[in-house]
Design a protein around this motif. Structure first.
Motif, short mmCIF file in Angstrom:
data_model
loop_
_atom_site.label_atom_id
_atom_site.label_comp_id
_atom_site.label_asym_id
_atom_site.label_seq_id
_atom_site.Cartn_x
_atom_site.Cartn_y
_atom_site.Cartn_z
N PRO A 59 -11.02 -39.33 -10.89
CA PRO A 59 -11.46 -40.67 -11.28
C PRO A 59 -12.67 -40.61 -12.22
N THR A 60 -12.64 -41.41 -13.28
CA THR A 60 -13.79 -41.56 -14.17
C THR A 60 -14.08 -43.05 -14.29
N VAL A 61 -15.29 -43.45 -13.90
CA VAL A 61 -15.67 -44.86 -13.96
C VAL A 61 -15.66 -45.34 -15.41
N GLY A 62 -16.40 -44.64 -16.26
CA GLY A 62 -16.49 -45.06 -17.67
C GLY A 62 -15.15 -44.96 -18.37
N GLY A 63 -14.39 -43.92 -18.05
CA GLY A 63 -13.08 -43.76 -18.69
C GLY A 63 -12.15 -44.90 -18.31
N LEU B 123 -33.03 -41.27 -12.95
CA LEU B 123 -33.13 -42.58 -12.31
C LEU B 123 -33.13 -42.52 -10.79
N ARG B 124 -32.17 -41.89 -10.21
CA ARG B 124 -32.05 -41.95 -8.73
C ARG B 124 -33.02 -40.96 -8.07
N ALA B 125 -33.40 -39.90 -8.78
CA ALA B 125 -34.43 -38.98 -8.26
C ALA B 125 -35.75 -39.73 -8.13
N THR C 124 -22.43 -40.98 -5.19
CA THR C 124 -23.39 -40.00 -5.72
C THR C 124 -24.71 -40.66 -6.07
N ASP C 125 -24.69 -41.93 -6.44
CA ASP C 125 -25.93 -42.61 -6.85
C ASP C 125 -26.86 -42.90 -5.67
N MET C 126 -26.38 -42.60 -4.43
CA MET C 126 -27.24 -42.75 -3.24
C MET C 126 -27.59 -41.39 -2.64
N VAL D 275 -23.44 -32.35 -17.84
CA VAL D 275 -22.89 -32.35 -19.20
C VAL D 275 -22.26 -33.71 -19.50
N ARG D 276 -21.57 -34.26 -18.54
CA ARG D 276 -20.96 -35.61 -18.61
C ARG D 276 -20.12 -35.79 -19.88
N PRO D 277 -19.07 -34.99 -20.04
CA PRO D 277 -18.19 -35.11 -21.22
C PRO D 277 -17.44 -36.44 -21.22
N ILE D 278 -16.78 -36.71 -22.34
CA ILE D 278 -15.97 -37.94 -22.43
C ILE D 278 -14.54 -37.59 -22.84
N ASP D 279 -14.14 -36.36 -22.54
CA ASP D 279 -12.80 -35.90 -22.95
C ASP D 279 -11.69 -36.78 -22.40
N MET D 280 -11.86 -37.29 -21.17
CA MET D 280 -10.79 -38.11 -20.59
C MET D 280 -10.69 -39.47 -21.32
N HIS D 281 -11.84 -40.01 -21.75
CA HIS D 281 -11.82 -41.26 -22.53
C HIS D 281 -10.99 -41.03 -23.81
N THR E 97 -20.57 -33.64 -5.07
CA THR E 97 -19.30 -33.16 -5.66
C THR E 97 -19.03 -33.79 -7.02
N ILE E 98 -19.82 -34.77 -7.45
CA ILE E 98 -19.51 -35.49 -8.69
C ILE E 98 -20.20 -34.88 -9.90
N PHE E 99 -21.50 -34.62 -9.80
CA PHE E 99 -22.26 -34.07 -10.93
C PHE E 99 -22.76 -32.68 -10.59
N ALA F 31 -25.99 -56.00 -10.72
CA ALA F 31 -25.65 -54.58 -10.79
C ALA F 31 -25.70 -54.05 -12.22
N LYS F 32 -26.59 -53.05 -12.44
CA LYS F 32 -26.70 -52.43 -13.76
C LYS F 32 -25.33 -51.92 -14.21
N ASN F 33 -24.61 -51.26 -13.30
CA ASN F 33 -23.37 -50.59 -13.70
C ASN F 33 -22.17 -51.53 -13.81
N ALA F 34 -22.40 -52.80 -13.45
CA ALA F 34 -21.41 -53.83 -13.78
C ALA F 34 -21.80 -54.47 -15.12
C1 EPZ Z 1 -20.78 -43.97 -13.87
O1 EPZ Z 1 -21.04 -42.93 -14.78
C2 EPZ Z 1 -22.14 -44.55 -13.48
N1 EPZ Z 1 -22.79 -45.08 -14.67
C3 EPZ Z 1 -23.00 -43.46 -12.85
O2 EPZ Z 1 -24.22 -44.07 -12.44
C4 EPZ Z 1 -22.28 -42.93 -11.61
O3 EPZ Z 1 -23.04 -41.89 -11.03
C5 EPZ Z 1 -20.90 -42.40 -12.03
O4 EPZ Z 1 -20.15 -43.46 -12.68
C6 EPZ Z 1 -20.08 -41.91 -10.84
O5 EPZ Z 1 -19.93 -42.92 -9.91
C7 EPZ Z 1 -22.42 -46.30 -15.14
O6 EPZ Z 1 -21.54 -46.95 -14.59
C8 EPZ Z 1 -23.13 -46.80 -16.36
P1 EPZ Z 1 -17.71 -40.78 -14.42
P2 EPZ Z 1 -19.80 -42.28 -15.63
O7 EPZ Z 1 -17.01 -40.89 -15.74
O8 EPZ Z 1 -18.82 -43.32 -15.95
C9 EPZ Z 1 -16.70 -36.19 -15.28
C10 EPZ Z 1 -26.55 -44.28 -12.24
O9 EPZ Z 1 -27.39 -43.60 -11.63
N2 EPZ Z 1 -16.04 -36.69 -16.49
O10 EPZ Z 1 -17.10 -41.44 -13.24
O11 EPZ Z 1 -20.40 -41.50 -16.75
C11 EPZ Z 1 -18.21 -36.41 -15.30
O12 EPZ Z 1 -18.86 -35.34 -15.96
C12 EPZ Z 1 -25.46 -43.60 -13.04
O13 EPZ Z 1 -26.51 -45.53 -12.23
C13 EPZ Z 1 -15.36 -35.77 -17.30
O14 EPZ Z 1 -15.33 -34.57 -17.02
O15 EPZ Z 1 -19.21 -41.27 -14.55
C14 EPZ Z 1 -18.55 -36.47 -13.83
O16 EPZ Z 1 -18.68 -35.16 -13.34
C15 EPZ Z 1 -25.60 -42.09 -13.04
N3 EPZ Z 1 -14.74 -36.23 -18.43
C16 EPZ Z 1 -17.33 -37.14 -13.20
O17 EPZ Z 1 -16.26 -36.99 -14.16
C17 EPZ Z 1 -14.75 -37.55 -18.79
O18 EPZ Z 1 -14.15 -37.91 -19.83
C18 EPZ Z 1 -17.49 -38.63 -12.91
O19 EPZ Z 1 -17.94 -39.22 -14.12
C19 EPZ Z 1 -15.45 -38.46 -17.95
C20 EPZ Z 1 -16.08 -38.02 -16.82
#
Ligand code: EPZ
Length: 421
Positions: A162-166, A371-373, A305-307, A121-127, A327-329, A21-24
Motif C-alpha cells: 500500500p502507498t498512501v500518496g500513490g 515531525l513525529r520525532a 507509523t506516524d505514532m 528514501v521515499r521513492p515514487i516509483d509506484m506513482h 516496518t514502513i520506513f 488532518a494535515k494528511n487529508a
Molecule cells: C503518507 O506518506 C503520509 N504523508 C506519511 O505521514 C505517512 O507516514 C505515510 O503515508 C505512511 O502512512 C502524507 O500523507 C502527506 P507511502 P507517503 O507512499 O504517501 C514506499 C507524517 O508524519 N513507497 O504510503 O509518502 C515508501 O518509501 C508523514 O505526517 C515506495 O517504495 O507514504 C514507504 O516505505 C510522514 N514507492 C512506504 O512505501 C512509492 O512509489 C509507504 O509510503 C511510494 C511509496
C-alpha cells in the motif's frame, strides 16, 4: 530557529480541540487543480506544510482567495503553468500530489522529484508506473518528472504494497480518465476516504475508497466544492499519549475515535484508561501504572507509523520491557538517541527497538530531527524531571497546529523561544 523550553512533571488537565488532518488537507488541496470553479475547504489546520502546498498551487495559477479561521478558498480557474519547482517540492514531499491532477486535467506536468527525507528514501516509483499504465509518457530529467498524456485512460493498477500518496495520485488522475480504473492493493487510510468524499462531491464517480480495491469511473469534468476535512488522528493519538505520560486527564473534542482503534487498543493494553464518550469526543485518564507493550507499525487499519515515536516515548516510562518495530520506513528511529539523552534505556536491533522502562525521563538539551520525532521529545519533556530544551522545532510546526498554546491551556509549562538563526 525556534526552540521549546519545557519544565516537566505537570499533569495535563482539561479539554483539547483537535485540528483538521494535515494528511487529508494536502491531497484535498491538490485536488482543486481538477475543479473548474472555486473550492472552499473548512477545518484546514494552520501549518507550514499547508502554506507550502498553497505556494506550490500558486505557482501553477491556483489562487488563494482567502484563508480565515481555518477556512481556505482556492480559485483554480486561472491555472496557467504546470511546473512544481524543486525549491518548493524539496521542503514538502506531498507536492508530488499535483502530478496526477495536472496530468488528468491538462495532460502535462513537470514536477521536481521530491528527494528523500530524514525518515527514508521515499521513492515514487509506484506513482509513476501506475500513471504510465494509464497512458502517460513519463521521463526523469535533471531531477524532474516530466509527464505528458493525450488524455489518460482507465487501467487496472495493482500496488504490491500500500502507498498512501500513490493511491491518492492515481485516484485523482483517474477521475478525468477515459473509462474505468481499478486500484488493487490500495492504501486504506481515512485520509484516502476523505479525499474520495470530496472528489465525489465535485462530481467524480469513486467507489470502495477506504477498502483495498477502489473503482473510479472517469467523468468529463469536476465542479467546485465546499467541504470540511476530517480531524487529525495523529494529533489525537499524540494527546492521548500526552495525558498518559503526565498522569493527567484530558477530554479530546472534534476528533474521530473510529479512526484510531489500533492506537486506543495499544494504549489500553498499557493501562491507559480511555473512554469514547461519542465518536467525536474521547476521555483519557493517565493516572495509572503503565505496562510494557509490543508494537509493530503496519498500514491502516493497523498501528500507524506516524505514532511510532510517540508510543516509544510512553514505553520508555512503562514498567518492563517493550518492543517497537517499524516496518514502513527504513530510518524512522532518529528520536532514539535523543530520548536516550533524556535517560531512556533503548537498544536498536535493526527494525526493532527494545525499550527497558525507567521511572522517569530527565530533562536535557535535545534536537528535533523530523515531525513525529519532535512530538516524541515534547512528550518525554512533559514527563521529565527538570528542564528540557528542544531545538529545531520548525519540524513540529509542519504538522501540529499551535501545539505550544494547546499544551499551555491544559497546564504544561512550555515556552517557545524565538530563534535567532
Ligand atoms: C503518507 O506518506 C503520509 N504523508 C506519511 O505521514 C505517512 O507516514 C505515510 O503515508 C505512511 O502512512 C502524507 O500523507 C502527506 P507511502 P507517503 O507512499 O504517501 C514506499 C507524517 O508524519 N513507497 O504510503 O509518502 C515508501 O518509501 C508523514 O505526517 C515506495 O517504495 O507514504 C514507504 O516505505 C510522514 N514507492 C512506504 O512505501 C512509492 O512509489 C509507504 O509510503 C511510494 C511509496
Amino acid at each position: 530557529m525556534d526552540k521549546f523550553i519545557i519544565e516537566g512533571g505537570k499533569p495535563l488537565r482539561g479539554e483539547v480541540t483537535i485540528s483538521g488532518a494535515k494528511n487529508a488537507a494536502l491531497p484535498i488541496l491538490c485536488s482543486s487543480i481538477l475543479a473548474q470553479e472555486r473550492c472552499t475547504y473548512a477545518n484546514i489546520p494552520k501549518l507550514r506544510d499547508i502554506s507550502t502546498i498553497t505556494d506550490v498551487l500558486a505557482t501553477l495559477g491556483v489562487h488563494t482567495e482567502s484563508w480565515q479561521n481555518n477556512t481556505l478558498v482556492l480559485d483554480p480557474s486561472g491555472i496557467h503553468a504546470f511546473d512544481a519547482p524543486y525549491e518548493l517540492v524539496k521542503s514538502m514531499r506531498a507536492s508530488i500530489l499535483v502530478l496526477g491532477p495536472l496530468l488528468a486535467r491538462f495532460g502535462k506536468a513537470k514536477v521536481s522529484l521530491p528527494g528523500g527525507c530524514s525518515i527514508g528514501v521515499r521513492p515514487i516509483d509506484m506513482h509513476l508506473k501506475a500513471l504510465a499504465k494509464m497512458g502517460a509518457d513519463i521521463a526523469i530529467s535533471h531531477g524532474y518528472v516530466i509527464a505528458s498524456a493525450q488524455g489518460l485512460t482507465g487501467a487496472r493498477i495493482v500496488f504490491d504494497t500500500p502507498t498512501v500518496g500513490g493511491t491518492e495520485n492515481i485516484m485523482m488522475a483517474a477521475t478525468l480518465a477515459r473509462g474505468k480504473t481499478v486500484i488493487e492493493g490500495a492504501a486504506r487510510e481515512p485520509e484516502i476516504f476523505d479525499l474520495a468524499c470530496v472528489l465525489n462531491k465535485m462530481g467524480a464517480c469513486i467507489q470502495g475508497a477506504g477498502e483495498s480495491t477502489i473503482t473510479i469511473d472517469g467523468v468529463d469534468s469536476l465542479n467546485g466544492v465546499e467541504y470540511s476535512i476530517i480531524p487529525d488522528r495523529i494529533e489525537t493519538g499524540t494527546f492521548l499519549v500526552a495525558a498518559a505520560i503526565t498522569k493527567g486527564t484530558l477530554t479530546l473534542k472534534n476528533t474521530r475515535a473510529d479512526q484510531i482503534s489500533a492506537i486506543i487498543d495499544k494504549l489500553q493494553d498499557m493501562g491507559v484508561e480511555i473512554r469514547v464518550e461519542n465518536n467525536n469526543e474521547i476521555f483519557v485518564n493517565g493516572n495509572h501504572d503503565l505496562k510494557a507493550v509490543q508494537v509493530e507499525t503496519v498500514p491502516y487499519p493497523g498501528f500507524p507509523t506516524d505514532m511510532q515515536a510517540q508510543i516509544m516515548a510512553l514505553a520508555c516510562v512503562a514498567e518492563g520491557v517493550s518492543s517497537i518495530t517499524e516496518t514502513i520506513f527504513e530510518n524512522r528511529f532518529m528520536h532514539v538517541p535523543e530520548l536516550m539523552r533524556m535517560g531512556a534505556d533503548l537498544e536498536e536491533r535493526g527494525p526493532t527497538v527494545i525499550v527497558r522502562g525507567v521511572r522517569r525521563f530527565q530533562g536535557a538539551s535535545v534536537m528535533a530531527t523530523d515531525l513525529r520525532a519532535s512530538a516524541s521529545l515534547i512528550l518525554a519533556a512533559l514527563n521529565a524531571s527538570g528542564h528540557t530544551e528542544i531545538r529545531r522545532i520548525y519540524h513540529l510546526d509542519r504538522g501540529y497546529e499551535a501545539l505550544d498554546q494547546k499544551l499551555k491551556r491544559i497546564g504544561a509549562d512550555v515556552v517557545r523561544e524565538r530563534g535567532t538563526l
